[in-house]
Write a protein that holds these residues in place. Structure first.
Motif, PDB file in Angstrom:
ATOM      1  N   ARG A  12       0.824  -1.202   0.000  1.00  0.00           N
ATOM      2  CA  ARG A  12       0.000   0.000   0.000  1.00  0.00           C
ATOM      3  C   ARG A  12       0.859   1.253   0.000  1.00  0.00           C
ATOM      4  NH1 ARG A  12      -4.848  -1.779   4.259  1.00  0.00           N
ATOM      5  NH2 ARG A  12      -5.923  -3.188   2.795  1.00  0.00           N
ATOM      6  N   ARG A  13       1.955   1.227   0.714  1.00  0.00           N
ATOM      7  CA  ARG A  13       2.842   2.390   0.740  1.00  0.00           C
ATOM      8  C   ARG A  13       3.492   2.619  -0.623  1.00  0.00           C
ATOM      9  NH1 ARG A  13       5.045   4.601   5.006  1.00  0.00           N
ATOM     10  NH2 ARG A  13       7.229   4.059   4.575  1.00  0.00           N
ATOM     11  N   GLY A 151      -3.348   7.771   1.990  1.00  0.00           N
ATOM     12  CA  GLY A 151      -3.025   8.056   3.379  1.00  0.00           C
ATOM     13  C   GLY A 151      -2.065   7.097   4.062  1.00  0.00           C
ATOM     14  N   TRP A 152      -1.322   6.299   3.293  1.00  0.00           N
ATOM     15  CA  TRP A 152      -0.399   5.342   3.895  1.00  0.00           C
ATOM     16  C   TRP A 152       1.025   5.882   3.989  1.00  0.00           C
ATOM     17  CZ3 TRP A 152      -1.722   0.694   6.103  1.00  0.00           C
ATOM     18  CH2 TRP A 152      -3.053   0.288   5.933  1.00  0.00           C
ATOM     19  N   LEU A 153       1.234   7.128   3.609  1.00  0.00           N
ATOM     20  CA  LEU A 153       2.545   7.758   3.722  1.00  0.00           C
ATOM     21  C   LEU A 153       2.503   8.887   4.736  1.00  0.00           C
ATOM     22  CD1 LEU A 153       3.630   8.096  -0.032  1.00  0.00           C
ATOM     23  CD2 LEU A 153       4.048   6.194   1.530  1.00  0.00           C
ATOM     24  N   THR A 154       3.640   9.169   5.345  1.00  0.00           N
ATOM     25  CA  THR A 154       3.735  10.327   6.214  1.00  0.00           C
ATOM     26  C   THR A 154       3.836  11.593   5.363  1.00  0.00           C
ATOM     27  OG1 THR A 154       6.154  10.325   6.307  1.00  0.00           O
ATOM     28  CG2 THR A 154       4.985   8.926   7.899  1.00  0.00           C
ATOM     29  N   ALA A 155       3.590  12.727   6.000  1.00  0.00           N
ATOM     30  CA  ALA A 155       3.699  13.998   5.282  1.00  0.00           C
ATOM     31  C   ALA A 155       5.115  14.211   4.773  1.00  0.00           C
ATOM     32  CB  ALA A 155       3.286  15.148   6.199  1.00  0.00           C
ATOM     33  N   GLU A 156       6.109  13.780   5.555  1.00  0.00           N
ATOM     34  CA  GLU A 156       7.504  13.920   5.130  1.00  0.00           C
ATOM     35  C   GLU A 156       7.794  13.064   3.899  1.00  0.00           C
ATOM     36  OE1 GLU A 156       6.468  13.297   8.172  1.00  0.00           O
ATOM     37  OE2 GLU A 156       6.954  15.196   9.185  1.00  0.00           O
ATOM     38  N   GLU A 157       7.251  11.846   3.858  1.00  0.00           N
ATOM     39  CA  GLU A 157       7.459  10.979   2.704  1.00  0.00           C
ATOM     40  C   GLU A 157       6.807  11.547   1.451  1.00  0.00           C
ATOM     41  OE1 GLU A 157       7.809   6.671   5.037  1.00  0.00           O
ATOM     42  OE2 GLU A 157       5.843   7.497   4.512  1.00  0.00           O
TER      43      GLU A 157
END
Length: 322
Positions: A12-13, A151-157
């Motif tokens: 998913r990421r 929505g499977w990533l962080t904001a930084e990613e």
């Protein structure tokens, strides 16, 4: 088919990384996600073999033709699959859904006036399975599917994947013949490599690389990772047909376009003048969206329909659910 494959957290990421940048290399995705490029290649190969993921280039929002239509076609029970398939076969109909209940098709047609009139006044009425058709012209696009993130990533990613890896480009120029050939090829497969692109368009690889860099800097390489949202944990696919006061239309459309569930918002003609499409994890989440998001935005009336089956999304035919 979603019943034949499941996605774990890393799958998913990786898909979400492609939602941010559909042409990101396996090396770059691996660096951002903290895994090896080989792992990314292996995971993507599995998704490719299963047929559940396609990454395609989509036109910039400003390229939607004047006169694009949202169609609601009521169909006799038992005839919906045939008509939905006929619409999906058209190159000028990139989106086709069958509503839950199997008696209505919702489609987006981006055809020119001549073909549009033939579709509305000749072809659809000549189909005995059609009982009613509503056509609403698209007036403004607030957001389309290319901007949706599962929505499977962080904001930084996300920021790392959005950052251009090789610095600023030269000032963009209007697309030429070679550019248009490249864009047409990427509309079929946005992840095709530079060497394969060069062979397809008959140009040196260095030239193709330079043109791709310029097209990307000009915002013309918008991509869409087309996948069944259920594989990303979103079990409900819904459409909201809203009636919004004219003085609130811009504010409501803009607010909805920024919500994490929403993957499309357009202003239209008709009794319902704002349309939003969204994915939610379940029906309680859909209820929460309607009550806690639409309510505070001052939306006075909304019809909610659930998609029973997505037939075509962003120009890509969808697998029949298991």
């Amino acid at each position: 088919m979603t019943g034949d494959i499941t996605l774990d957290g890393l799958d998913r990421r990786i898909v979400c990384a492609l939602q941010v940048d559909g042409r990101a290399s396996s090396t770059r995705i691996g660096e951002v996600l903290g895994v090896s490029a080989r792992t990314v290649v292996r995971r993507l190969a599995r998704l490719d073999r299963s047929g559940v993921l396609r990454v395609v280039r989509v036109p910039e929002v400003s390229a939607y033709p004047a006169g694009a239509l949202v169609l609601r076609v009521r169909v006799l029970r038992g005839r919906v699959d045939v008509l939905a398939d006929a619409l999906a076969r058209r190159d000028d109909v990139p989106y086709v859904d069958i509503a839950l209940g199997g008696e209505e098709i919702v489609a987006l047609a981006v055809t020119g006036p001549g073909d549009r009139d033939r579709l509305l006044y000749e072809q659809l009425p000549a189909t005995t399975a059609v009982t009613a058709t509503t056509a609403q012209a698209v007036l403004h696009v607030f957001a389309d599917a290319s901007s949706w993130r599962a929505g499977w990533l962080t904001a930084e990613e996300v920021r790392a994947l959005e950052s251009p890896p090789d610095g600023p480009s030269e000032v963009s120029q209007p697309p030429g013949e070679l550019d248009r050939a490249l864009l047409d090829r990427l509309a079929v497969d946005a992840r095709v490599g530079t060497a394969a692109l060069a062979a397809a368009v008959g140009a040196p690889e260095s030239t193709v690389r330079r043109h791709l860099h310029r097209l990307g800097a000009a915002g013309l390489l918008r991509t869409h990772a087309t996948i069944d949202a259920r594989l990303l944990g979103m079990a409900v696919d819904a459409t909201l047909w809203m009636t919004v006061p004219p003085d609130r239309l811009e504010a409501v459309g803009t607010a909805l376009a920024g919500h994490r569930y929403v993957h499309g918002v357009v202003a239209t003609t008709g009794a319902t003048n704002l349309l939003a499409t969204l994915f939610t994890p379940d029906l309680p989440a859909l209820y929460g969206f309607v009550t806690r998001v639409l309510g505070p935005l001052g939306v006075p009336a909304a019809e909610t329909t659930v998609v029973g089956r997505a037939v075509k999304r962003a120009g890509v035919r969808q697998s029949t659910p298991a």
